[in-house]
Scaffold this motif. Structure first.
Motif, mmCIF file in Angstrom:
data_model
loop_
_atom_site.group_PDB
_atom_site.id
_atom_site.type_symbol
_atom_site.label_atom_id
_atom_site.label_comp_id
_atom_site.label_asym_id
_atom_site.label_seq_id
_atom_site.Cartn_x
_atom_site.Cartn_y
_atom_site.Cartn_z
ATOM 1 N N HIS A 131 0.833 -1.204 0.000
ATOM 2 C CA HIS A 131 0.000 0.000 0.000
ATOM 3 C C HIS A 131 0.875 1.264 0.000
ATOM 4 O O HIS A 131 0.606 2.210 -0.737
ATOM 5 C CB HIS A 131 -0.954 -0.016 1.205
ATOM 6 C CG HIS A 131 -1.964 1.085 1.176
ATOM 7 N ND1 HIS A 131 -2.991 1.123 0.256
ATOM 8 C CD2 HIS A 131 -2.080 2.209 1.931
ATOM 9 C CE1 HIS A 131 -3.711 2.218 0.441
ATOM 10 N NE2 HIS A 131 -3.177 2.895 1.459
ATOM 11 N N VAL A 132 1.933 1.242 0.818
ATOM 12 C CA VAL A 132 2.867 2.380 0.886
ATOM 13 C C VAL A 132 3.533 2.572 -0.483
ATOM 14 O O VAL A 132 3.635 3.691 -0.974
ATOM 15 C CB VAL A 132 3.926 2.162 2.000
ATOM 16 C CG1 VAL A 132 5.021 3.210 1.940
ATOM 17 C CG2 VAL A 132 3.265 2.150 3.363
ATOM 18 N N LYS A 133 3.960 1.468 -1.074
ATOM 19 C CA LYS A 133 4.602 1.521 -2.395
ATOM 20 C C LYS A 133 3.628 2.069 -3.443
ATOM 21 O O LYS A 133 3.994 2.894 -4.277
ATOM 22 C CB LYS A 133 5.084 0.127 -2.791
ATOM 23 C CG LYS A 133 5.912 0.061 -4.060
ATOM 24 C CD LYS A 133 6.368 -1.379 -4.286
ATOM 25 C CE LYS A 133 7.327 -1.536 -5.414
ATOM 26 N NZ LYS A 133 7.752 -2.945 -5.579
ATOM 27 N N SER A 134 2.398 1.629 -3.385
ATOM 28 C CA SER A 134 1.377 2.079 -4.326
ATOM 29 C C SER A 134 1.101 3.577 -4.182
ATOM 30 O O SER A 134 0.989 4.296 -5.185
ATOM 31 C CB SER A 134 0.104 1.266 -4.102
ATOM 32 O OG SER A 134 -0.888 1.665 -5.000
ATOM 33 N N GLN A 135 1.009 4.060 -2.960
ATOM 34 C CA GLN A 135 0.803 5.499 -2.728
ATOM 35 C C GLN A 135 2.004 6.310 -3.222
ATOM 36 O O GLN A 135 1.836 7.368 -3.831
ATOM 37 C CB GLN A 135 0.569 5.775 -1.242
ATOM 38 C CG GLN A 135 -0.825 5.450 -0.790
ATOM 39 C CD GLN A 135 -1.068 5.925 0.635
ATOM 40 O OE1 GLN A 135 -0.207 5.813 1.506
ATOM 41 N NE2 GLN A 135 -2.257 6.463 0.870
ATOM 42 N N PHE A 136 3.206 5.795 -2.934
ATOM 43 C CA PHE A 136 4.430 6.461 -3.392
ATOM 44 C C PHE A 136 4.450 6.533 -4.926
ATOM 45 O O PHE A 136 4.727 7.577 -5.505
ATOM 46 C CB PHE A 136 5.662 5.714 -2.863
ATOM 47 C CG PHE A 136 6.972 6.258 -3.367
ATOM 48 C CD1 PHE A 136 7.413 7.519 -2.984
ATOM 49 C CD2 PHE A 136 7.766 5.509 -4.218
ATOM 50 C CE1 PHE A 136 8.627 8.025 -3.449
ATOM 51 C CE2 PHE A 136 8.972 6.001 -4.691
ATOM 52 C CZ PHE A 136 9.409 7.262 -4.298
ATOM 53 N N ARG A 137 4.101 5.419 -5.582
ATOM 54 C CA ARG A 137 4.065 5.373 -7.048
ATOM 55 C C ARG A 137 3.088 6.414 -7.589
ATOM 56 O O ARG A 137 3.406 7.144 -8.524
ATOM 57 C CB ARG A 137 3.661 3.972 -7.516
ATOM 58 C CG ARG A 137 3.540 3.848 -9.042
ATOM 59 C CD ARG A 137 3.094 2.470 -9.492
ATOM 60 N NE ARG A 137 4.126 1.485 -9.224
ATOM 61 C CZ ARG A 137 4.003 0.470 -8.370
ATOM 62 N NH1 ARG A 137 2.884 0.292 -7.695
ATOM 63 N NH2 ARG A 137 4.993 -0.377 -8.190
ATOM 64 N N SER A 138 1.909 6.506 -7.000
ATOM 65 C CA SER A 138 0.897 7.471 -7.451
ATOM 66 C C SER A 138 1.384 8.903 -7.352
ATOM 67 O O SER A 138 1.225 9.691 -8.292
ATOM 68 C CB SER A 138 -0.384 7.331 -6.629
ATOM 69 O OG SER A 138 -1.010 6.126 -6.922
#
Length: 182
Positions: free
Chosen positions: A5-12
């Motif tokens: 989830h953290v990685k996904s938010q960072f990617r966004s």
């Protein structure tokens, strides 16, 4: 919050920054990055180079590709196959394929040769210098099988999007060098 989830938010958040950086001054930013890339390729006397064919928000490598072709260097680009890709020799004409990515026609000309420099687009990196990409895992799967044949990995982006904490996984591609305009 899970690591994914953290990685996904960072990617966004990185993708939003890259979209903004792709507007005004993108040409100038790309020019500086291409100069640095060429200088490194020249200093390393790299003859076999893995590149990518850029999407709008990625550094435009076409001027570098033209120059390297004139110098008769061996250029290879990703050719998508299922959940990963393999390298094929860069040649014209190019065709638009999945995700709007351009590719040459399929060729079986690349046979696990040594790659002097692999130029890889990034969305962001974390404290371990591992790549955060678009989330498909194609580069991760490719490098898992081919990293022993690649001397140097160079990440490029118009703008560096950096996470101080570790958001990547052990299998994410790691850079030797990162070149950005910032």
């Amino acid at each position: 919050m899970t690591k994914e989830h953290v990685k996904s938010q960072f990617r966004s958040s990185c993708l939003q920054r890259l979209k903004k950086a792709s507007g005004k001054n993108a040409y100038i930013k790309d020019k500086h990055i291409l100069e640095a890339l060429y200088k490194m390729i020249d200093q390393d006397n790299a003859q076999s180079i893995m590149l990518y064919l850029p999407l709008k928000m990625e550094v435009n490598l076409y001027p570098l590709i033209r120059r390297l072709r004139q110098e008769k260097r061996k250029l290879y680009v990703p050719f998508m196959e299922g959940a990963s890709f393999r390298l094929v020799k860069y040649r014209l004409p190019l065709y638009k394929k999945q995700f709007g990515i351009k590719e040459p026609k399929d060729s079986k000309q690349y046979k696990r040769k040594q790659i002097d420099i692999a130029i890889v687009p990034i969305v962001g990196v974390d404290a371990t210098y591992r790549r955060v990409g678009f989330g498909k895992g194609m580069y991760d799967r490719f490098f898992e099988k081919n990293s022993k044949n690649i001397k140097k990995v160079v990440f490029v982006a118009r703008e560096l999007c950096y996470a101080k904490e570790v958001v990547t996984d052990h299998y994410d591609v790691k850079a030797d060098i990162i070149i950005t305009s910032t």
